[in-house]
Design an enzyme around this catalytic site. Structure first.
Site, PDB file in Angstrom:
ATOM      1  N   ALA A 147       0.721  -0.986  -0.221  1.00  0.00           N
ATOM      2  CA  ALA A 147       0.089   0.008   0.007  1.00  0.00           C
ATOM      3  C   ALA A 147       0.482   1.608  -0.215  1.00  0.00           C
ATOM      4  CB  ALA A 147      -0.956  -0.003   1.464  1.00  0.00           C
ATOM      5  N   GLU A 257       4.812  18.538   3.513  1.00  0.00           N
ATOM      6  CA  GLU A 257       5.892  18.280   2.524  1.00  0.00           C
ATOM      7  C   GLU A 257       5.573  18.246   1.112  1.00  0.00           C
ATOM      8  OE1 GLU A 257       4.320  13.656   2.545  1.00  0.00           O
ATOM      9  OE2 GLU A 257       6.287  13.326   1.298  1.00  0.00           O
TER      10      GLU A 257
HETATM   11  C1  LIG Z   1      13.341   6.847  -2.121  1.00  0.00           C
HETATM   12  C2  LIG Z   1      11.841   7.034  -1.955  1.00  0.00           C
HETATM   13  C3  LIG Z   1      11.780   7.079  -0.563  1.00  0.00           C
HETATM   14  C4  LIG Z   1      10.948   7.247   0.382  1.00  0.00           C
HETATM   15  N1  LIG Z   1      10.062   8.060   1.217  1.00  0.00           N
HETATM   16  C5  LIG Z   1       9.132   7.538   1.940  1.00  0.00           C
HETATM   17  C6  LIG Z   1       8.886   7.764   3.804  1.00  0.00           C
HETATM   18  O1  LIG Z   1       9.891   8.392   4.206  1.00  0.00           O
HETATM   19  N2  LIG Z   1       7.849   7.136   4.189  1.00  0.00           N
HETATM   20  C7  LIG Z   1       6.563   7.168   3.569  1.00  0.00           C
HETATM   21  O2  LIG Z   1       5.097   6.600   4.624  1.00  0.00           O
HETATM   22  N3  LIG Z   1       6.975   5.821   2.118  1.00  0.00           N
HETATM   23  C8  LIG Z   1       8.713   6.775   1.575  1.00  0.00           C
HETATM   24  N4  LIG Z   1       7.933   6.824   0.153  1.00  0.00           N
HETATM   25  C9  LIG Z   1       7.290   6.068  -0.514  1.00  0.00           C
HETATM   26  C10 LIG Z   1       6.306   6.483  -1.489  1.00  0.00           C
HETATM   27  O3  LIG Z   1       5.333   7.978  -0.816  1.00  0.00           O
HETATM   28  C11 LIG Z   1       5.366   6.015  -2.319  1.00  0.00           C
HETATM   29  O4  LIG Z   1       6.305   5.432  -3.583  1.00  0.00           O
HETATM   30  C12 LIG Z   1       4.636   6.382  -2.895  1.00  0.00           C
HETATM   31  O5  LIG Z   1       3.380   6.752  -2.653  1.00  0.00           O
HETATM   32  C13 LIG Z   1       3.907   5.725  -4.501  1.00  0.00           C
HETATM   33  O6  LIG Z   1       2.880   4.109  -3.786  1.00  0.00           O
HETATM   34  P1  LIG Z   1       3.832   2.888  -4.408  1.00  0.00           P
HETATM   35  O7  LIG Z   1       5.481   3.255  -4.652  1.00  0.00           O
HETATM   36  O8  LIG Z   1       2.978   1.589  -3.693  1.00  0.00           O
HETATM   37  O9  LIG Z   1       3.240   3.041  -5.959  1.00  0.00           O
HETATM   38  P2  LIG Z   1       2.092   2.287  -5.766  1.00  0.00           P
HETATM   39  O10 LIG Z   1       1.111   3.194  -4.454  1.00  0.00           O
HETATM   40  O11 LIG Z   1       1.327   0.611  -6.851  1.00  0.00           O
HETATM   41  O12 LIG Z   1       1.440   3.297  -7.466  1.00  0.00           O
HETATM   42  C14 LIG Z   1       2.135   2.228  -8.915  1.00  0.00           C
HETATM   43  C15 LIG Z   1       2.123   3.084  -9.824  1.00  0.00           C
HETATM   44  O13 LIG Z   1       0.259   3.362 -10.377  1.00  0.00           O
HETATM   45  C16 LIG Z   1      -0.485   4.391  -9.963  1.00  0.00           C
HETATM   46  N5  LIG Z   1      -1.613   4.842  -9.449  1.00  0.00           N
HETATM   47  C17 LIG Z   1      -1.489   3.661  -8.468  1.00  0.00           C
HETATM   48  N6  LIG Z   1      -3.096   4.651  -8.048  1.00  0.00           N
HETATM   49  C18 LIG Z   1      -3.630   5.612  -8.912  1.00  0.00           C
HETATM   50  C19 LIG Z   1      -4.928   5.714  -9.503  1.00  0.00           C
HETATM   51  N7  LIG Z   1      -5.664   5.842  -8.876  1.00  0.00           N
HETATM   52  N8  LIG Z   1      -4.565   6.241 -10.398  1.00  0.00           N
HETATM   53  C20 LIG Z   1      -3.920   6.705 -11.422  1.00  0.00           C
HETATM   54  N9  LIG Z   1      -2.876   5.784 -11.527  1.00  0.00           N
HETATM   55  C21 LIG Z   1      -2.449   5.246 -10.364  1.00  0.00           C
HETATM   56  C22 LIG Z   1       0.869   5.450  -9.367  1.00  0.00           C
HETATM   57  O14 LIG Z   1       0.813   6.330  -9.670  1.00  0.00           O
HETATM   58  C23 LIG Z   1       2.037   4.710  -9.251  1.00  0.00           C
HETATM   59  O15 LIG Z   1       2.441   4.869 -10.908  1.00  0.00           O
HETATM   60  C24 LIG Z   1       9.611   6.973  -0.629  1.00  0.00           C
HETATM   61  C25 LIG Z   1       9.397   5.943  -1.661  1.00  0.00           C
HETATM   62  C26 LIG Z   1      10.306   6.336  -1.867  1.00  0.00           C
HETATM   63  C27 LIG Z   1      11.078   5.535  -3.026  1.00  0.00           C
END
Ligand SMILES: Cc1cc2nc3c(=O)[nH]c(=O)nc-3n(C[C@H](O)[C@H](O)[C@H](O)COP(=O)(O)OP(=O)(O)OC[C@H]3O[C@@H](n4cnc5c(N)ncnc54)[C@H](O)[C@@H]3O)c2cc1C
Length: 394
Positions: A147, A257
């Protein structure tokens, strides 16, 4: 035309103060810029190679008051409000390592603000005060292996027991996830799905908390971790805000943020632009500076336009936010306008550097790798478009 030629692309520091910045903020900016240039930038290569930057950087930032800019003096802060923090974020981006900026930013902009806003006095004394002093480092843990964008889908559970909770689950991609002393963690406190059963706990590093570092494309100096919680006992007094109301806490901090990320992108773009403009004036090909070839001149003109547009939208979002207005639309636009723009700018600057751009020595390849995170972190570009689209009544 000659005068125009000398103008470059002045950043905030070279202009009269643009509201909400005052002359005092611009004076402060000078000090931060000096600190970044002399104490961070010279170490960027070394820390990126080490895939770590020393905790002493936090201590030094604390000594200079940078970890508590927006917090009240009674907690050891500077009482400077959000705008001082905004100046710091924009300048920090010039340090040449997205990882260093991310590590410091995670501590000041996403881990400590929820404690400041929603914490009890006891929580502020136990976490915010030592965090401002650089003695305890924080992380924010929301994302999980299953998630990310869909925050309501988190599965980490906090089961009520006598005197507190027992936490099980895991958090993914957490910035400062290896070094953090405490993790502001989103957990499920009801069995039902959806937004309503989310709460926040401040979890101390200790028995049952296991971090493993994840290798990544950029931001090498920052530690990004998968954190596993295995029967972690968390005392009742570490519940942050109200039980089952955690979704509001998430939403409350997202705006800040995203402004910080937009400011970081603006600062990074400006720094890349300045370096590339200088290179385009020095480097010659076919008997003249490459910048005087029209294609490159136009490319730099496009980059300048992109930065100016991103900066103006970002400052506009910041102004609305500090005025206490509903700034969701403006902040969303600022994030959306600056993150892909920073990556495109890095790529364009790399191209203008030719082969040198591909080499580690020139910093541009690192800037490109670091900038790629922007359209993903803190809410993806797709999610930003969703928020914006829905705000239009669609
Ligand atoms: C280097 C790094 C540091 C981070 N630091 C933190 C941190 O300190 N704390 C923390 O909690 N998180 C952190 N994150 C997590 C970051 O916030 C998430 O990676 C981000 O919110 C996307 O979530 P996901 O990777 O699960 O992608 P997903 O939610 O699985 O999405 C995958 C793809 O599907 C697309 N997508 C998803 N839903 C929809 C929709 N409804 N409509 C259209 N497209 C959609 C997304 O845009 C994306 O292209 C970090 C991530 C990275 C890479």
């Amino acid at each position: 035309m000659n005068a125009l030629r000398e103008k470059g692309l002045p950043d905030a520091a070279a202009r009269r103060p643009i509201p909400p910045f005052t002359q005092e903020h611009e004076d402060f900016r000078e000090g931060v810029r000096r600190f970044v240039e002399t104490e961070l930038r010279p170490h960027a290569h070394e820390w990126e190679d080490a895939r770590w930057f020393p905790n002493e950087v936090f201590e030094r930032c604390a000594e200079l008051g940078y970890l508590g800019l927006k917090y009240e003096e009674e907690y050891g802060g500077q009482g400077g409000g959000y705008v001082a923090d905004a100046v710091f974020a924009e300048e920090l981006a010039r340090c040449g390592s997205g990882g260093v900026a991310a590590g410091i930013g995670a501590h000041t902009s996403i881990a400590t603000p929820p404690i400041w806003k929603f914490g009890t006095e006891d929580q502020k004394q136990r976490y915010l005060v030592p965090a401002i002093r650089g003695e305890k480092l924080g992380a924010l843990g929301i994302t999980e292996p299953d998630a990310g964008s869909d925050v309501a889908g988190i599965k980490t559970t906090a089961r009520r027991v006598d005197g507190g909770y027992v936490v099980n689950g895991s958090k993914m991609f957490i910035t400062n996830g290896v070094r953090a002393d405490f993790i502001v963690t989103a957990v499920k406190t009801t069995a039902e799905g959806g937004h309503h059963g989310i709460s926040f706990l401040v979890i101390d590093r200790g028995p049952g908390v296991e971090s493993s570092k994840i290798e990544k494309m950029g931001w090498h100096a920052s530690d990004t971790a998968l954190i596993a919680f295995d029967d972690v006992a968390v005392p009742e007094e570490n519940l942050l805000g109200e039980e089952n109301q955690g979704f509001y806490l998430i939403m409350a901090n997202f705006q800040w943020e995203r402004i910080m990320m937009a400011l970081g992108a603006v600062g990074a773009m400006q720094a890349m632009f300045e370096r590339t403009l200088a290179y385009a004036k020095e480097r010659t090909a076919f008997g003249r500076p490459i910048g005087s070839h029209q294609v490159i001149r136009h490319k730099l003109a496009e980059i300048a336009l992109r930065i100016e547009a991103g900066r103006d939208l970002t400052y506009h979002g910041l102004r609305r936010f500090v005025d206490g207005a509903d700034a969701v639309q403006e902040v969303t636009m600022a994030k959306l306008a600056t993150q892909r723009a920073a990556f495109d700018t890095a790529d364009d600057c790399l191209q203008i550097h030719g082969g040198a751009g591909y080499m580690v020595e020139y910093d541009i390849e690192r800037a490109a790798r670091d900038a790629r995170l922007g359209p993903i972190g803190g809410g993806t570009d797709e999610i930003m478009k969703e928020i914006l689209g829905r705000s239009l009544g669609l």
